[in-house]
Design a protein around this motif. Structure first.
Motif, PDB file in Angstrom:
ATOM      1  N   HIS A 166      -4.381  -2.392  -4.112  1.00 61.57           N
ATOM      2  CA  HIS A 166      -4.916  -2.313  -2.753  1.00 61.57           C
ATOM      3  C   HIS A 166      -6.299  -1.679  -2.706  1.00 61.57           C
ATOM      4  O   HIS A 166      -6.755  -1.234  -1.652  1.00 61.57           O
ATOM      5  N   VAL A 168      -9.980  -2.543  -2.326  1.00 59.03           N
ATOM      6  CA  VAL A 168     -10.703  -3.700  -1.786  1.00 59.03           C
ATOM      7  C   VAL A 168     -11.864  -4.023  -2.718  1.00 59.03           C
ATOM      8  O   VAL A 168     -12.783  -3.226  -2.890  1.00 59.03           O
ATOM      9  N   PRO A 171     -14.758  -7.331   0.131  1.00 58.71           N
ATOM     10  CA  PRO A 171     -14.685  -7.072   1.574  1.00 58.71           C
ATOM     11  C   PRO A 171     -14.752  -8.362   2.381  1.00 58.71           C
ATOM     12  O   PRO A 171     -15.570  -9.244   2.101  1.00 58.71           O
ATOM     13  N   GLU A 175      -6.628 -12.049   3.520  1.00 57.42           N
ATOM     14  CA  GLU A 175      -5.817 -11.008   4.137  1.00 57.42           C
ATOM     15  C   GLU A 175      -4.682 -10.613   3.211  1.00 57.42           C
ATOM     16  O   GLU A 175      -4.029 -11.455   2.596  1.00 57.42           O
ATOM     17  N   CYS A 178      -0.856  -5.661   3.238  1.00 55.34           N
ATOM     18  CA  CYS A 178      -1.015  -4.267   3.661  1.00 55.34           C
ATOM     19  C   CYS A 178      -1.864  -4.154   4.925  1.00 55.34           C
ATOM     20  O   CYS A 178      -1.950  -3.088   5.523  1.00 55.34           O
ATOM     21  N   GLN A 180      -5.244  -5.007   4.999  1.00 55.77           N
ATOM     22  CA  GLN A 180      -6.656  -5.071   4.645  1.00 55.77           C
ATOM     23  C   GLN A 180      -7.038  -6.492   4.234  1.00 55.77           C
ATOM     24  O   GLN A 180      -6.184  -7.377   4.121  1.00 55.77           O
ATOM     25  N   HIS A 181      -8.335  -6.695   3.985  1.00 52.37           N
ATOM     26  CA  HIS A 181      -8.835  -7.988   3.520  1.00 52.37           C
ATOM     27  C   HIS A 181      -9.571  -7.787   2.196  1.00 52.37           C
ATOM     28  O   HIS A 181     -10.362  -6.855   2.058  1.00 52.37           O
ATOM     29  N   CYS A 183      -8.144  -7.253  -0.883  1.00 49.95           N
ATOM     30  CA  CYS A 183      -7.489  -6.381  -1.866  1.00 49.95           C
ATOM     31  C   CYS A 183      -7.401  -7.087  -3.219  1.00 49.95           C
ATOM     32  O   CYS A 183      -7.277  -8.315  -3.305  1.00 49.95           O
TER      33      CYS A 183
END
Length: 314
Positions: A166, A168, A171, A175, A178, A180-181, A183
């Motif tokens: 996880h 990143v 960036p 998706e 978790c 975030q985008h 990862c």
């Protein structure tokens, strides 16, 4: 014959063993988790399997197991013996250590996180043997990690240490579950390579192993998919080694089964990215799918050693 019970609980199956004081696997067995019947049934399957192993040990070796170690997926509160949450098993806040201790006649029980437990085995008796600092990274459906320091695994203040999947690295990228985008595990896991190669090849059934074979045959589309994953993985690993400075970096899981098809470009990609950092040895995991079970046995023996030391100093 002094022995302990070791259990490695996965999403669909359980591996178990009776482990001798020298680490030898005296007896091995497997069972399904029965997760289709719900979380209560999974817990009962674990307890029943452990009881079977205890009975087998008594019959075969003339004495009961001295302790038990169990590795489970998801979020684990090892200190309090609670399996907090596992999406693929459906359970929440299961006091597994207490339940197992009760079913096994009061013997001490150690509970551990599956990846950290596997990492303990890899670091102590597998590919990281002799390394005072190592990072174990299995590349499977997702990407996890275990930080080894002085023969033990660092869990962190809240039990989340080592979650390299996880970080990143892209960036605004895909998706992640978790929230975030971009990862690492959305780009460089075996699951990610399978998805990307299935899309690129037009074969919805294609997976990471197929991609590796296509790379070996020189398929340019496969090489692009593979190199994208290797580059993302190298970015994540360099972030990790900058923070942790491991002596050995152990790569396991399904993607590592590609052998030098993975390790040759990965070593080159990591080396190209380091500046002042010391380059660790990057090696394949050695224990395969037995790592979790062997690690659970180590947890049990460690627990007995800790209890003995406490009694001596009391």
């Amino acid at each position: 014959m002094r022995h302990v019970i070791a259990l490695d609980v996965g999403g669909t199956g359980m591996k178990a063993a009776l482990v001798g004081a020298d680490g030898a696997l005296l007896h091995e067995a497997r069972r399904p988790t029965g997760r289709e019947r719900g979380p209560d049934a999974v817990v009962e399957a674990i307890l029943g399997f452990a009881a079977e192993l205890r009975a087998y040990g008594e019959e075969r070796y003339g004495e009961s197991a001295l302790a038990a170690g169990v590795a489970v997926p998801g979020i684990v509160d090892a200190e309090h013996g609670i399996a907090v949450y596992a999406a693929n098993l459906g359970w929440r806040d299961v006091p597994l250590r207490g339940l197992l201790g009760e079913r096994l006649g009061g013997i001490p029980v150690a509970l551990g996180h599956d990846v950290r437990t596997g990492g303990l085995a890899e670091g102590r008796i597998g590919a990281g043997r002799g390394a005072d600092r190592f990072l174990f990274v299995p590349l499977g459906t997702g990407i996890a990690g275990a930080i080894g320091i002085g023969g033990a695994i660092e869990a962190g203040a809240h039990g989340y240490a080592g979650e390299i999947g996880h970080i990143v690295v892209r960036p605004g990228g895909p998706e992640c579950g978790c929230g975030q985008h971009g990862c690492l595990e959305t780009l460089a896991s075996a699951g990610a390579v399978s998805r990307n190669w299935a899309a690129a090849s037009g074969d919805p059934g294609a997976d990471a192993a197929d991609c590796a074979k296509a790379v070996e045959s020189g398929d340019t589309g496969a090489v692009r998919v593979w190199q994208d994953a290797v580059d993302a993985l190298a970015d994540g690993l360099v972030t990790a080694l900058t923070l942790l400075d491991p002596r050995t970096l152990i790569i396991g899981g399904g993607l590592a089964e590609a052998g030098e098809t993975l390790f040759t470009p990965l070593r080159a990609a990591v080396e190209a990215r380091v500046t002042f950092q010391k380059l660790p040895a990057i090696v394949p995991a050695a224990l395969g799918d037995t790592a979790g079970c062997l690690g659970a046995g180590l947890l049990a023996w460690d627990l007995l050693t800790d209890q003995l030391n406490s009694e001596v100093t009391a």
